[in-house]
Design a protein around this motif. Structure first.
Motif, PDB file in Angstrom:
ATOM      1  N   ALA A 109       0.843  -1.204   0.000  1.00 53.20           N
ATOM      2  CA  ALA A 109       0.000   0.000   0.000  1.00 53.20           C
ATOM      3  C   ALA A 109       0.875   1.249   0.000  1.00 53.20           C
ATOM      4  O   ALA A 109       1.896   1.294   0.686  1.00 53.20           O
ATOM      5  N   PRO A 110       0.499   2.269  -0.788  1.00 51.97           N
ATOM      6  CA  PRO A 110       1.314   3.488  -0.853  1.00 51.97           C
ATOM      7  C   PRO A 110       1.418   4.200   0.495  1.00 51.97           C
ATOM      8  O   PRO A 110       0.579   4.003   1.380  1.00 51.97           O
ATOM      9  N   VAL A 111       2.436   5.021   0.643  1.00 50.26           N
ATOM     10  CA  VAL A 111       2.599   5.853   1.840  1.00 50.26           C
ATOM     11  C   VAL A 111       1.340   6.708   2.015  1.00 50.26           C
ATOM     12  O   VAL A 111       0.761   7.172   1.033  1.00 50.26           O
ATOM     13  N   ASN A 112       0.906   6.912   3.236  1.00 49.25           N
ATOM     14  CA  ASN A 112      -0.285   7.669   3.613  1.00 49.25           C
ATOM     15  C   ASN A 112      -1.587   6.904   3.374  1.00 49.25           C
ATOM     16  O   ASN A 112      -2.671   7.480   3.506  1.00 49.25           O
ATOM     17  N   SER A 113      -1.503   5.609   3.027  1.00 43.94           N
ATOM     18  CA  SER A 113      -2.716   4.800   2.890  1.00 43.94           C
ATOM     19  C   SER A 113      -3.278   4.478   4.271  1.00 43.94           C
ATOM     20  O   SER A 113      -2.530   4.332   5.235  1.00 43.94           O
ATOM     21  N   LYS A 114      -4.581   4.345   4.335  1.00 47.19           N
ATOM     22  CA  LYS A 114      -5.224   3.998   5.596  1.00 47.19           C
ATOM     23  C   LYS A 114      -5.251   2.484   5.771  1.00 47.19           C
ATOM     24  O   LYS A 114      -5.211   1.722   4.815  1.00 47.19           O
ATOM     25  N   ALA A 115      -5.332   2.064   7.025  1.00 49.54           N
ATOM     26  CA  ALA A 115      -5.436   0.632   7.340  1.00 49.54           C
ATOM     27  C   ALA A 115      -6.838   0.143   6.997  1.00 49.54           C
ATOM     28  O   ALA A 115      -7.775   0.925   6.839  1.00 49.54           O
ATOM     29  N   ILE A 116      -6.975  -1.164   6.890  1.00 51.69           N
ATOM     30  CA  ILE A 116      -8.262  -1.801   6.607  1.00 51.69           C
ATOM     31  C   ILE A 116      -8.792  -2.430   7.892  1.00 51.69           C
ATOM     32  O   ILE A 116      -8.060  -3.114   8.609  1.00 51.69           O
ATOM     33  N   LEU A 117     -10.066  -2.209   8.166  1.00 52.06           N
ATOM     34  CA  LEU A 117     -10.733  -2.841   9.301  1.00 52.06           C
ATOM     35  C   LEU A 117     -11.448  -4.086   8.779  1.00 52.06           C
ATOM     36  O   LEU A 117     -12.437  -3.969   8.058  1.00 52.06           O
ATOM     37  N   PRO A 118     -10.930  -5.289   9.067  1.00 51.64           N
ATOM     38  CA  PRO A 118     -11.622  -6.488   8.610  1.00 51.64           C
ATOM     39  C   PRO A 118     -13.053  -6.511   9.137  1.00 51.64           C
ATOM     40  O   PRO A 118     -13.293  -6.300  10.324  1.00 51.64           O
ATOM     41  N   ALA A 119     -14.002  -6.754   8.234  1.00 53.26           N
ATOM     42  CA  ALA A 119     -15.417  -6.705   8.589  1.00 53.26           C
ATOM     43  C   ALA A 119     -15.812  -7.897   9.463  1.00 53.26           C
ATOM     44  O   ALA A 119     -15.200  -8.960   9.399  1.00 53.26           O
TER      45      ALA A 119
END
Length: 200
Positions: free
Chosen positions: A32-42
């Motif tokens: 993931a590129p710099v400054n990308s947000k994390a993913i919250l697994p549903a």
């Protein structure tokens, strides 16, 4: 006679234990590129963090020798598979490609929140929550297609060890987490859960 020293024990901690539902896991593809947000697994159902490792344990003529040897931390997470959730695809891709995944275990409980200075504006602060972070190698991904809900269970073996830090969350992000079980009155929204729209 020697002076009395009170070294019995410190005052006990009394309070309400932390609820498991206040622990959230976030992941991110290492590409993931710099400054990308994390993913919250549903639809997270269970998560467990293991702080483990081997020890050197040998017997000598002078007695037993025990020394720390390795860190073998791991995180296991179980979720239900929800359309549009990127987390299972991230885990599956990492397993197939032999790449790593970033993972955070965050205690999203206001009792633990700290205020941190904003890097862009020192006059501002933001709230952050205790977190453990690590780079994980996917040990396994099990997708259960039984008669009930489809679930995904995966284990990440942590490279080195999990490190302590903080995870920033805005009020809007906290509200989004709380929205998952928020009470509402009749007519407040329209649509199914996950796709509902608020009234004006």
């Amino acid at each position: 006679m020697a002076d009395y020293i009170d070294n019995g024990f410190e005052d006990p901690t009394i309070g309400t234990p932390t609820l498991g539902k206040k622990i959230w896991y976030f992941i991110q593809d290492t590409a993931a590129p710099v400054n990308s947000k994390a993913i919250l697994p549903a639809a997270q159902t269970d998560g467990s963090t293991s702080i483990e490792g081997d020890s050197i344990d040998e017997q000598t003529k002078f007695g037993r020798v025990v020394l720390p040897s390795t860190n073998e931390d791991s995180i296991e997470l179980t979720t239900y598979v929800v359309p549009g959730d990127q987390s299972v695809d991230i885990i599956k891709k990492a397993k197939h490609d032999g790449t790593q995944v970033k993972i955070w275990r965050v205690i999203v409980d206001k009792r633990f929140a700290v205020q941190e200075k904003d890097d862009t504006d020192p006059a501002k602060t933001h709230q952050a929550f205790p977190s453990m972070f690590g780079y994980g190698v996917v040990d396994s991904l099990d997708i259960d297609d039984g008669d009930d809900l489809v679930s995904a269970d995966y284990t990440l073996n942590i490279i080195g060890k999990l490190t302590d830090g903080t995870f920033p969350l805005t009020d809007e992000q906290l509200s989004a987490l709380e929205e998952l079980s928020k009470f509402e009155r009749p007519g407040e929204t329209t649509g199914d859960f996950g796709t509902k729209v608020s009234g004006q």
